[in-house]
Design an enzyme around this catalytic site. Sequence first.
Site, PDB file in Angstrom:
ATOM      1  CG  ASP A  30      -2.116   0.908   1.089  1.00  0.00           C
ATOM      2  OD1 ASP A  30      -3.240   0.367   1.018  1.00  0.00           O
ATOM      3  OD2 ASP A  30      -1.956   2.150   1.011  1.00  0.00           O
ATOM      4  CB  THR A 121     -16.581  -1.557  -6.232  1.00  0.00           C
ATOM      5  OG1 THR A 121     -16.604  -2.540  -5.199  1.00  0.00           O
ATOM      6  CG2 THR A 121     -17.963  -1.402  -6.818  1.00  0.00           C
ATOM      7  CD  GLU A 146     -15.538  -6.077  -1.613  1.00  0.00           C
ATOM      8  OE1 GLU A 146     -16.128  -6.657  -0.686  1.00  0.00           O
ATOM      9  OE2 GLU A 146     -15.770  -4.910  -1.975  1.00  0.00           O
ATOM     10  NE  ARG A 149     -22.480  -9.545   5.648  1.00  0.00           N
ATOM     11  CZ  ARG A 149     -22.982 -10.374   6.543  1.00  0.00           C
ATOM     12  NH1 ARG A 149     -24.150 -10.125   7.087  1.00  0.00           N
ATOM     13  NH2 ARG A 149     -22.326 -11.466   6.924  1.00  0.00           N
ATOM     14  CD  GLU A 150     -16.843  -0.760   6.245  1.00  0.00           C
ATOM     15  OE1 GLU A 150     -16.978  -0.186   7.339  1.00  0.00           O
ATOM     16  OE2 GLU A 150     -16.618  -0.169   5.193  1.00  0.00           O
ATOM     17  CB  CYS A 262     -19.923  -0.164   0.068  1.00  0.00           C
ATOM     18  SG  CYS A 262     -18.279  -0.798   0.338  1.00  0.00           S
ATOM     19  CE  LYS A 265     -17.037   2.939  -3.262  1.00  0.00           C
ATOM     20  NZ  LYS A 265     -16.442   2.107  -4.264  1.00  0.00           N
ATOM     21  NE  ARG A 332     -15.047   4.469   4.625  1.00  0.00           N
ATOM     22  CZ  ARG A 332     -14.694   3.451   3.845  1.00  0.00           C
ATOM     23  NH1 ARG A 332     -14.180   3.676   2.659  1.00  0.00           N
ATOM     24  NH2 ARG A 332     -14.874   2.208   4.252  1.00  0.00           N
TER      25      ARG A 332
HETATM   26  C1  UDX Z   1     -22.376  -3.301   1.840  1.00  0.00           C
HETATM   27  C2  UDX Z   1     -22.906  -4.619   1.249  1.00  0.00           C
HETATM   28  O1  UDX Z   1     -23.813  -5.214   2.177  1.00  0.00           O
HETATM   29  C3  UDX Z   1     -21.757  -5.545   0.957  1.00  0.00           C
HETATM   30  O2  UDX Z   1     -22.236  -6.730   0.337  1.00  0.00           O
HETATM   31  C4  UDX Z   1     -20.799  -4.841   0.016  1.00  0.00           C
HETATM   32  O3  UDX Z   1     -19.703  -5.663  -0.291  1.00  0.00           O
HETATM   33  C5  UDX Z   1     -20.324  -3.531   0.618  1.00  0.00           C
HETATM   34  O4  UDX Z   1     -21.449  -2.716   0.940  1.00  0.00           O
HETATM   35  P1  UDX Z   1     -21.581  -2.533   4.229  1.00  0.00           P
HETATM   36  O5  UDX Z   1     -21.338  -1.176   3.651  1.00  0.00           O
HETATM   37  O6  UDX Z   1     -20.553  -3.119   5.129  1.00  0.00           O
HETATM   38  O7  UDX Z   1     -21.774  -3.596   3.077  1.00  0.00           O
HETATM   39  O8  UDX Z   1     -22.942  -2.419   5.016  1.00  0.00           O
HETATM   40  P2  UDX Z   1     -24.399  -3.069   5.120  1.00  0.00           P
HETATM   41  O9  UDX Z   1     -24.407  -4.031   6.239  1.00  0.00           O
HETATM   42  O10 UDX Z   1     -24.934  -3.512   3.821  1.00  0.00           O
HETATM   43  O11 UDX Z   1     -25.189  -1.757   5.617  1.00  0.00           O
HETATM   44  C6  UDX Z   1     -25.186  -0.565   4.846  1.00  0.00           C
HETATM   45  C7  UDX Z   1     -25.997   0.518   5.503  1.00  0.00           C
HETATM   46  O12 UDX Z   1     -27.383   0.252   5.376  1.00  0.00           O
HETATM   47  C8  UDX Z   1     -25.736   0.763   6.977  1.00  0.00           C
HETATM   48  O13 UDX Z   1     -25.682   2.168   7.198  1.00  0.00           O
HETATM   49  C9  UDX Z   1     -26.957   0.165   7.643  1.00  0.00           C
HETATM   50  O14 UDX Z   1     -27.242   0.772   8.899  1.00  0.00           O
HETATM   51  C10 UDX Z   1     -28.049   0.460   6.620  1.00  0.00           C
HETATM   52  N1  UDX Z   1     -29.212  -0.449   6.652  1.00  0.00           N
HETATM   53  C11 UDX Z   1     -29.035  -1.785   6.477  1.00  0.00           C
HETATM   54  C12 UDX Z   1     -30.491   0.077   6.811  1.00  0.00           C
HETATM   55  O15 UDX Z   1     -30.680   1.296   6.960  1.00  0.00           O
HETATM   56  N2  UDX Z   1     -31.562  -0.784   6.799  1.00  0.00           N
HETATM   57  C13 UDX Z   1     -31.431  -2.120   6.629  1.00  0.00           C
HETATM   58  O16 UDX Z   1     -32.455  -2.818   6.616  1.00  0.00           O
HETATM   59  C14 UDX Z   1     -30.113  -2.654   6.457  1.00  0.00           C
END
Ligand code: UDX
Length: 435
Positions: A30, A121, A146, A149-150, A262, A265, A332
Amino acid sequence: MRLSVIGCGYLGAVHAAVMASLGHEVIGVDIDSSQIESLAGGRAPFYEPGLKVLLEEGHASGLLSFTTDIAAVEGARIHFVCVGTPQQDGTNAADLRYLHRAIDDLIPHVNPGDVVVGRSTVPVGTASSLAERLSVLGVSLLWNPEFLREGHAVDDTLAPDRIVIGAPATTAGQAGIRTLREAYERLLAADVPLVLTGLETAELAKVAANAFLATKISFANAMAEIADATGADVVTLADAMGHDIRIGRKNLNAGIGFGGGCLPKDLRALAARASELKATVVERFLLNVDEINLRARTRLVDIVVDELGGSVQGRRICILGAAFKPQSDDVRDSPALEVAHHLRRRGAVVVVTDPAAVENARRHHPELRIVEEVDDALDDAEVILVLTDWPQFSQELSPKSVMERTPARTIIDGRNCLTAHEWIDAGWRYAAVGR
Ligand code: UDX
């Protein structure tokens, strides 16, 4: 197999650690020296359950190392490109400068027969132009998005729900697939569904999945507006809808919407790509999903203003949650912090706390008062907002004991994550989105 991972943020650091745990010799590279220093010292530079153990094991076994020197990738059979593709300043499109720089840096160190595997992505159409640059060097390019999920990144990488590999329909492309399958042998042995396809479908598989997840959440928030206007309850509505297995209950939680590095954006980047492709109706559709999501944040601010009798000026507001979601210290595009910021701008005295994201929240929002302890946040609050659905808030706070720790008697549930009747029965005024 000797492997390199270029870009060691959330995705790359986890990917490198997991590949080493599968028995490969992995070198992570990196340009961010502080990130590399932390990873090379066996420390996870961000909160991610399970990562620290994998880093320690990788160092102990000698299979995992990190450097800022790109020349160290020499000799790797596969180079995984895991750099970030954030939103470009001033537009909805993805910023591909880190990706192009990674490929430029990598090119002097690849050898014929190497395989470059894109995991970042990217907008559909990006990979085929990179593939041409690499093919003249005898190097094939695959795209292997990939889906992690975080907060679940290690589990999602060790036990993915699918592996998508895009390759050009050439002899070199097919040879690349064989090499990547060899590297993933232990994952594939666990019967993970494997989708083999072309570069474009693989690129799109990631953004389309994220746009769909975003759409589902925005649909729930759209229904919350209808529920608020009619007296329906969006939580029970989601339960009723979710029993249909074609719909499913997941990602139907209305509240202050999605954030993070994710979904927002990727949704906007797909809208920008749709616009470039002259698919204007598709662009509009995706931008509506974005608009409903952003509106969910301002709708919550309106609820707070209403609950406080029309103005938040000088009113003391306790906010539980700063991370964009639980099990993460990532702030973020955090809906929680945006709500905090709006309320402060309207004159409220806001105090925020979070189980993991205090440090990041302070760095990104120095204007906000952010405290470590829930009790300090509750101290002299007039109203409490739950804005990140950490179990520490949704399951472990007892309505009775909170009452003893604060003068507030109103709780506003921005994630529909509390058991409403328990708070109401204990004498609280409970408000939420869509109920
Ligand atoms: C997401 C995708 O789930 C994952 O597959 C991809 O690779 C990257 O983007 P992530 O950003 O880690 O993962 O979060 P995710 O668990 O999907 O949640 C995203 C956001 O949606 C969070 O702010 C969460 O609080 C919100 N959310 C989730 C809702 O507001 N309602 C829901 O029912 C589910």
